[in-house]
Each structure stands twice: as C-alpha cells, then as structure tokens.
Design an enzyme around this catalytic site. Structure first.
Site, PDB file in Angstrom:
ATOM      1  N   GLY A  81       0.795  -1.221   0.000  1.00  0.00           N
ATOM      2  CA  GLY A  81       0.000   0.000   0.000  1.00  0.00           C
ATOM      3  C   GLY A  81       0.824   1.266   0.000  1.00  0.00           C
ATOM      4  N   THR A 141      14.382  -2.916  11.453  1.00  0.00           N
ATOM      5  CA  THR A 141      14.314  -3.992  10.471  1.00  0.00           C
ATOM      6  C   THR A 141      15.168  -5.137  10.976  1.00  0.00           C
ATOM      7  OG1 THR A 141      15.029  -4.805   8.317  1.00  0.00           O
ATOM      8  CG2 THR A 141      16.077  -2.782   9.048  1.00  0.00           C
ATOM      9  N   ASP A 143      16.526  -7.085   9.175  1.00  0.00           N
ATOM     10  CA  ASP A 143      17.599  -7.278   8.185  1.00  0.00           C
ATOM     11  C   ASP A 143      18.855  -6.475   8.522  1.00  0.00           C
ATOM     12  OD1 ASP A 143      15.540  -8.644   6.921  1.00  0.00           O
ATOM     13  OD2 ASP A 143      15.022  -6.964   5.632  1.00  0.00           O
ATOM     14  N   ARG A 279      18.571 -32.458   6.392  1.00  0.00           N
ATOM     15  CA  ARG A 279      17.231 -31.965   6.724  1.00  0.00           C
ATOM     16  C   ARG A 279      17.246 -30.446   6.698  1.00  0.00           C
ATOM     17  NH1 ARG A 279      16.402 -36.540   5.968  1.00  0.00           N
ATOM     18  NH2 ARG A 279      15.177 -38.040   7.206  1.00  0.00           N
ATOM     19  N   ARG A 288      10.692 -12.699  13.303  1.00  0.00           N
ATOM     20  CA  ARG A 288      10.123 -11.362  13.502  1.00  0.00           C
ATOM     21  C   ARG A 288       9.342 -11.261  14.806  1.00  0.00           C
ATOM     22  NH1 ARG A 288       8.530  -9.768   7.719  1.00  0.00           N
ATOM     23  NH2 ARG A 288       6.488  -9.356   8.592  1.00  0.00           N
TER      24      ARG A 288
END
Ligand code: F6P
Length: 362
Positions: A81, A141, A143, A279, A288
């Site tokens: 948005g 963030t 990141d 695995r 988060r």
C-alpha cells in the site's frame, strides 16, 4: 524549541520485536517529559488514508504492563500500500499521497515519528517533503541493512531466534548424524545468517554477499566427516542464489515477490554431493516475533526518547541512529540512501574464517 503539542506515531513495513517498546518510550517521553499528546496511527500510512482516520491517543498507562516485553506492534503495520502507487480495488494503481498528507493535517499533528525500514522511511520522507510534514524516523528492520546506524530495532531478537534454532538443531543433528540446513531471513543482506551462524556454531554460512560453490561446501562436510564429526550445521541466508545465479522466490497473490526456499536447494545439492542425510528448516517469520531481547528493548528506549527530543528541538527530516556507543541522528535521506550489506572483508567475515567456518568461496 519547536512549538509542539501533538505528535503522531506509526509503525510501517514488516513488523519485528521491539516496536511496542519504541511506542512506550515515545509515549513516556512526549507525555511525561513534555506534556504533549501522542496519537497512534493504525496500520502505517493506511491509518491516515482511512476516512474515519484510524488513529487514537496513546497513554502511558497502556504501556506499563506487557507491551515492553511483547513482539509485534499494537498499532498494526503494513508492508504494502505505497500511497504513491496504491493498489485500488479495481486492479488499477493510484497516487493517494495527498490523502495521507490531508490525514496528517486532519489529526492536527505538529510532527510525526515513523518507525520503519529503508522502504517505508523512503515513502514517509517523500510524503513529508511533498506535504511539509515534520518527520523523524526510527530505524527498525530485522535485516539490519539501513545505513548510518549500527543497529536497527528487531535485529538483535532475530539473531537470537536464529541462534536458538541452531542450538536446538545441533543435538538432533548429532543424534541422527545429519547435516542440518537452516534458512534465515535478511532480505538481500546476510547479517542474520552471519551473526547467528557464528554465535550458534555453524560449520557453513552462505550469504548473498559472498558467492559460493557447492564443491567447497561439500568439501567442508567431507572434512568434518573425516575428523569423525557426525553432524554439520549449515546456515543459508534467504537471498543466496542457486548455481544459475537465480534467487528462490515465491510470487504472492498480491504480485509481491518474496524470498524463501533456497535452503531446500542447498540441502539437496549437499545431499547429492556428499551422500549425507540432510534436513532443512526454514525459520521464516519466527524471526520477527517473540519477546524482544534486552538489547532490542534498550535500543527501542534510547531511540524513542531521542526521537522525541529531536522533535522538541525542531530537528526534522532526521533519523535516530546508533554509532560508536552513542545515540546520534543523521539526515533521513542519507540513511535511506546508504544500504548496509555485509562487508565481505569486514571483521565478522574475518572472524568466521578464523573459526574455520566455510563461507562457500573456498
Ligand atoms: O524485511 C524484513 C523481512 O522479514 C525480510 O527479512 C523478509 O524477506 C521479508 O521481510 C518477508 O516479508 P513478508 O512479511 O511480506 O513475508
């Protein structure tokens, strides 16, 4: 001193742990310190687009309990948005930026604090420039890829979650003599992978900043086997490429493209090359959520208080930041422009190499 009475605050972009702690700090400082009003805007800029505006006063009493400790954001957020390119219900796109600016005016705000990553802070800044809004940014963030700040809110918790995952994978890896591949987030940066990989004792860490060859990874796994180690831990950042140089992505129904799945590719390639039982765990959005770590709560508190103090001084169009053990503030435009990937020659990469961790390039 700026003549401030009423400030707005919104959380924008992907959520992360520590956002509620930022809200708390802003509310405490602005109301108790300066006697201002704080208006919480819901769902990022969406709250300013809605008519009825989705916004309400925030009070210190709301923040005395769990919110310091809880993940998510009580205000809600959105990473879609963009008001300059807004997806309309009929499938077209429209520039609705002027409506957002009107929303700010309708609320009677003297200033706005935007908590966001590079994408959302860039949008907020564009709005501020266009509408003459008094904006201060707070970096968040998982990141940790925003420039001019050593840390962003949410990053420390994401690293903790990824490290915890390695702590939990190690015993099962050793019990079954397996190679465990852990895929972590980070968008185009390998900070989470590198930090959690070092902290969690990974044998191999693959990050987008350092191109890898699967032969090198396989050689590391074989070398561990030769030393009679019966397991291996491999961390892969989500933006790592396949051999063809392609990222592994998914197109969401909204048209948005997100990373996810390179761990399976790397795991299969390791299995083919070494015969090891492999695995895969894709950690995903767990990174988060969760309780913010003390470090994230601390940075949230420091950033929140400093952002309010900046408004009091009339210092707008700036982002609060952490550098060399100090809270500072930098021009928002500079912070947005300065992307911060992992430095392939930097201290953490050197540390990883010094520990004998394979980064896939040798
Ligand atoms: O930017 C934060 C982040 O969690 C990235 O690490 C990840 O690639 C992306 O957001 C996931 O976005 P979404 O919440 O849209 O799946």
């Amino acid at each position: 001193m700026a003549d401030v009475k009423r400030i707005g605050i919104l959380t924008s972009g992907g959520d992360c742990a520590g956002l509620n702690a930022v809200l708390r700090a802003v509310v405490f400082r602005a109301i108790q310190g300066y006697g201002w009003e704080v208006i919480g805007i819901r769902q990022g800029t969406e709250g300013l687009l809605a008519r009825h505006l989705a916004a309400e006063p925030l009070e210190p009493a709301q923040f005395t309990g769990m919110l310091l400790r809880s993940g998510g954001t009580v205000l809600g957020t959105t990473n879609k948005g963009d008001p300059f390119d807004y997806p309309m219900p009929d499938g077209t796109r429209a520039d609705r930026s002027q409506e957002v600016i009107e929303g700010y005016r309708m609320l009677g705000l003297d200033a706005l604090i935007g908590i966001g990553g590079d994408g959302s802070l860039a949008i907020l800044r564009r709005l501020a420039q266009q509408g003459g809004l008094n904006l201060v940014g707070i970096p968040k963030t998982i990141d940790n890829d925003l420039g001019h700040t050593e840390v962003s809110i949410g990053y420390a918790t994401a690293v903790k979650v990824a490290t915890d995952a390695l702590d939990q994978l190690q015993p099962t890896a050793a019990s079954h003599s397996r190679v465990m591949v852990l895929e972590v987030m980070g968008r185009d940066a390998g900070h989470i992978a590198l930090n959690a990989g070092i902290a969690g004792g990974a044998d191999v860490i693959l990050i987008p900043e350092i191109p890898y060859r699967i032969e090198h990874v396989a050689a590391k796994i074989e070398a561990l086997k030769a030393e009679e180690r019966n397991f291996a831990l491999v961390v892969v950042a989500e933006a790592v490429r396949t051999d063809d140089g392609e990222p592994v992505t998914r197109r969401q129904p909204s048209g948005e493209v997100t990373y996810g799945g390179i761990g399976y590719y790397v795991g299969n390639r390791i299995a083919e090359a070494t015969g090891a039982e492999t695995r895969i765990t894709v950690l995903g959005h767990l990174q988060r959520g969760g309780m913010p770590t003390p470090r994230d709560r601390l940075m949230a508190s420091i950033f929140g208080v400093h952002a309010v103090d900046l408004i009091a001084r009339g210092a707008f169009d700036r982002m609060v930041a952490w550098s060399a053990r100090r809270v500072i503030d930098v021009p928002l435009a500079e912070a947005i422009a300065a992307y911060q990937a992992v430095d392939p020659e930097g201290p953490l990469v050197r540390t990883a190499r010094g520990l004998g961790i394979c980064l896939g390039d040798e």
